[in-house]
Design a protein around this motif. Structure first.
Motif, PDB file in Angstrom:
ATOM      1  N   LYS A   1       0.853  -1.186   0.000  1.00  0.00           N
ATOM      2  CA  LYS A   1       0.000   0.000   0.000  1.00  0.00           C
ATOM      3  C   LYS A   1       0.886   1.233   0.000  1.00  0.00           C
ATOM      4  CE  LYS A   1      -3.656   2.439   2.542  1.00  0.00           C
ATOM      5  NZ  LYS A   1      -4.522   2.439   3.767  1.00  0.00           N
ATOM      6  N   PHE A   2       0.584   2.196  -0.880  1.00  0.00           N
ATOM      7  CA  PHE A   2       1.351   3.420  -1.016  1.00  0.00           C
ATOM      8  C   PHE A   2       0.468   4.644  -0.794  1.00  0.00           C
ATOM      9  CE2 PHE A   2       3.112   0.161  -3.704  1.00  0.00           C
ATOM     10  CZ  PHE A   2       4.466   0.197  -3.412  1.00  0.00           C
ATOM     11  N   ARG A   3       1.039   5.629  -0.137  1.00  0.00           N
ATOM     12  CA  ARG A   3       0.378   6.921   0.037  1.00  0.00           C
ATOM     13  C   ARG A   3       0.997   7.908  -0.944  1.00  0.00           C
ATOM     14  NH1 ARG A   3       2.027  11.306   3.789  1.00  0.00           N
ATOM     15  NH2 ARG A   3       0.378  12.887   3.745  1.00  0.00           N
ATOM     16  N   ILE A   4       0.183   8.487  -1.820  1.00  0.00           N
ATOM     17  CA  ILE A   4       0.642   9.461  -2.795  1.00  0.00           C
ATOM     18  C   ILE A   4       0.277  10.845  -2.279  1.00  0.00           C
ATOM     19  CG2 ILE A   4       0.459  10.243  -5.190  1.00  0.00           C
ATOM     20  CD1 ILE A   4      -0.271   7.349  -5.929  1.00  0.00           C
ATOM     21  N   HIS A   5       1.269  11.717  -2.131  1.00  0.00           N
ATOM     22  CA  HIS A   5       0.999  12.974  -1.427  1.00  0.00           C
ATOM     23  C   HIS A   5       1.873  14.122  -1.898  1.00  0.00           C
ATOM     24  CE1 HIS A   5       4.670  12.552   1.165  1.00  0.00           C
ATOM     25  NE2 HIS A   5       4.493  11.288   0.873  1.00  0.00           N
ATOM     26  N   TYR A   6       1.351  15.343  -1.717  1.00  0.00           N
ATOM     27  CA  TYR A   6       2.110  16.587  -1.845  1.00  0.00           C
ATOM     28  C   TYR A   6       2.384  17.066  -0.427  1.00  0.00           C
ATOM     29  CZ  TYR A   6       0.182  16.835  -6.618  1.00  0.00           C
ATOM     30  OH  TYR A   6      -0.169  16.572  -7.920  1.00  0.00           O
ATOM     31  N   GLY A   7       3.594  16.883   0.055  1.00  0.00           N
ATOM     32  CA  GLY A   7       3.869  17.255   1.438  1.00  0.00           C
ATOM     33  C   GLY A   7       2.948  16.508   2.382  1.00  0.00           C
ATOM     34  N   TRP A   8       2.213  17.248   3.196  1.00  0.00           N
ATOM     35  CA  TRP A   8       1.284  16.626   4.141  1.00  0.00           C
ATOM     36  C   TRP A   8      -0.054  16.272   3.504  1.00  0.00           C
ATOM     37  CZ3 TRP A   8      -3.336  19.099   4.566  1.00  0.00           C
ATOM     38  CH2 TRP A   8      -3.378  20.440   4.157  1.00  0.00           C
ATOM     39  N   PHE A   9      -0.338  16.823   2.302  1.00  0.00           N
ATOM     40  CA  PHE A   9      -1.644  16.621   1.663  1.00  0.00           C
ATOM     41  C   PHE A   9      -1.705  15.289   0.922  1.00  0.00           C
ATOM     42  CE2 PHE A   9      -4.227  17.134  -2.248  1.00  0.00           C
ATOM     43  CZ  PHE A   9      -5.490  17.232  -1.653  1.00  0.00           C
ATOM     44  N   THR A  10      -2.588  14.407   1.354  1.00  0.00           N
ATOM     45  CA  THR A  10      -2.745  13.100   0.702  1.00  0.00           C
ATOM     46  C   THR A  10      -3.652  13.221  -0.515  1.00  0.00           C
ATOM     47  OG1 THR A  10      -2.455  11.913   2.791  1.00  0.00           O
ATOM     48  CG2 THR A  10      -3.523  10.724   0.980  1.00  0.00           C
TER      49      THR A  10
ATOM     50  N   SER B   1      -3.864  10.506  -2.910  1.00  0.00           N
ATOM     51  CA  SER B   1      -4.365   9.211  -3.362  1.00  0.00           C
ATOM     52  C   SER B   1      -3.687   8.089  -2.589  1.00  0.00           C
ATOM     53  CB  SER B   1      -4.081   9.039  -4.859  1.00  0.00           C
ATOM     54  OG  SER B   1      -4.460   7.776  -5.332  1.00  0.00           O
ATOM     55  N   TYR B   2      -4.285   6.914  -2.650  1.00  0.00           N
ATOM     56  CA  TYR B   2      -3.661   5.686  -2.154  1.00  0.00           C
ATOM     57  C   TYR B   2      -3.618   4.680  -3.300  1.00  0.00           C
ATOM     58  CZ  TYR B   2      -3.964   7.311   2.669  1.00  0.00           C
ATOM     59  OH  TYR B   2      -3.807   8.022   3.823  1.00  0.00           O
ATOM     60  N   ALA B   3      -2.580   3.866  -3.336  1.00  0.00           N
ATOM     61  CA  ALA B   3      -2.440   2.843  -4.368  1.00  0.00           C
ATOM     62  C   ALA B   3      -2.022   1.528  -3.724  1.00  0.00           C
ATOM     63  CB  ALA B   3      -1.405   3.267  -5.409  1.00  0.00           C
ATOM     64  N   THR B   4      -2.506   0.418  -4.263  1.00  0.00           N
ATOM     65  CA  THR B   4      -2.152  -0.906  -3.754  1.00  0.00           C
ATOM     66  C   THR B   4      -1.727  -1.819  -4.898  1.00  0.00           C
ATOM     67  OG1 THR B   4      -4.458  -1.704  -3.914  1.00  0.00           O
ATOM     68  CG2 THR B   4      -3.751  -0.754  -1.794  1.00  0.00           C
ATOM     69  N   LEU B   5      -0.866  -2.785  -4.572  1.00  0.00           N
ATOM     70  CA  LEU B   5      -0.446  -3.840  -5.490  1.00  0.00           C
ATOM     71  C   LEU B   5      -0.584  -5.172  -4.774  1.00  0.00           C
ATOM     72  CD1 LEU B   5       2.822  -2.268  -6.975  1.00  0.00           C
ATOM     73  CD2 LEU B   5       0.719  -2.716  -8.243  1.00  0.00           C
ATOM     74  N   GLU B   6      -1.213  -6.151  -5.427  1.00  0.00           N
ATOM     75  CA  GLU B   6      -1.462  -7.439  -4.785  1.00  0.00           C
ATOM     76  C   GLU B   6      -1.268  -8.577  -5.781  1.00  0.00           C
ATOM     77  OE1 GLU B   6      -4.969  -9.639  -2.128  1.00  0.00           O
ATOM     78  OE2 GLU B   6      -5.432  -7.829  -3.278  1.00  0.00           O
TER      79      GLU B   6
END
Length: 258
Positions: free
Chosen positions: A32-41, A43-48
């Motif tokens: 699971k990955f958190r995609i963010h600009y600084g503190w601002f989230t 999107s989230y992405a997952t690979l399974e």
């Protein structure tokens, strides 16, 4: 913003080529990955990875998903869905699926690979069209390339400045990606400090990226070779994708203890 999220998902599949070979992953692996600009989230992405049988062949069925969250989803909805079906022995793709909705921009594409004849049948389900394209040798799709090349990183021979290449077919075109090894680094993450290999993929400069060398990728310096961080320098700043959670690693995972 939609390009940034998509490109960060794509870069998770960028190549790291070499000669040493072993199996670095298995069924049940999940990131699971958190995609963010600084503190601002943003999107989230997952690979399974799941087990499946495709046309009588046992395969790894790999699923990638990315969705906008929080404030972003209120005014710009992103739902990206990717699948690849890869041979368990040779780690080559048989089928790739890309289904996305990014602020109303949609695609629904299925690609079936004929490795013997070096062909790719592209089924555009949105437009209900089918076209066949010629592919390069040892072709990979945008997801399978990462899993294929995780099995082929020769860490012992990597030297700073080394450049690696891989053939990739995406949508309806063949691409040649180049990746430069930048050295080793310890990254501080949510799960602890991780020893990493640092790479720079070369991408074409356009309205999103500042320059050709605006992406940096870190993968764990162990047998798992999992993606840990991606950083993109864009015109309005920088965006990061950071590993937030994982399970099902094939090999033991170690953090750096001070």
């Amino acid at each position: 913003m939609k390009k940034c999220i998509l490109l960060l998902l794509i870069v998770l599949t960028l190549p790291i080529s070499a000669q040493e070979k072993h199996n670095s992953f298995d069924t049940g692996e999940w990131f699971k990955f958190r995609i963010h600009y600084g503190w601002f989230t943003a999107s989230y992405a997952t690979l399974e990875i799941k087990d499946e049988v495709l046309n009588g062949v046992p395969v790894h069925h790999i699923i990638g998903e990315g969705k906008s969250s929080g404030i972003l989803s209120a005014f710009f909805k992103v739902e990206d869905y990717y699948e690849t079906y890869i041979d368990k022995e040779e780690v080559k793709p048989y089928r790739f699926i890309r289904k996305i909705n990014e602020g109303g921009h949609t695609k629904n594409i299925e690609i079936n690979f004929d490795h013997q004849n070096k062909k790719a049948l592209v089924f555009d389900k949105k437009r209900n069209t089918k076209k066949t394209f010629t592919t390069k040798d040892n072709i990979q799709d945008m997801m399978s390339s990462f899993y294929y090349l995780r099995n082929n990183i020769n860490v012992s021979s990597l030297k700073k400045g080394d450049e690696q290449f891989v053939n990739m077919f995406f949508d309806n075109e063949n691409y040649l990606f180049k990746l430069k090894f930048l050295g080793k680094e310890i990254i501080n993450t949510k799960v602890g400090k991780i020893r990493c290999l640092k790479f720079r993929p070369f991408v074409q400069a356009d309205r999103v990226f500042k320059e050709e060398e605006s992406l940096t990728v870190w993968v764990s310096d162990d047998k798992n070779r999992m993606p840990v961080r991606i950083k993109a320098e864009i015109l309005v700043g920088s965006i990061n994708a950071d590993l937030e959670a994982f399970k099902g690693l094939k090999y033991p995972f170690k953090i750096v203890v001070d």
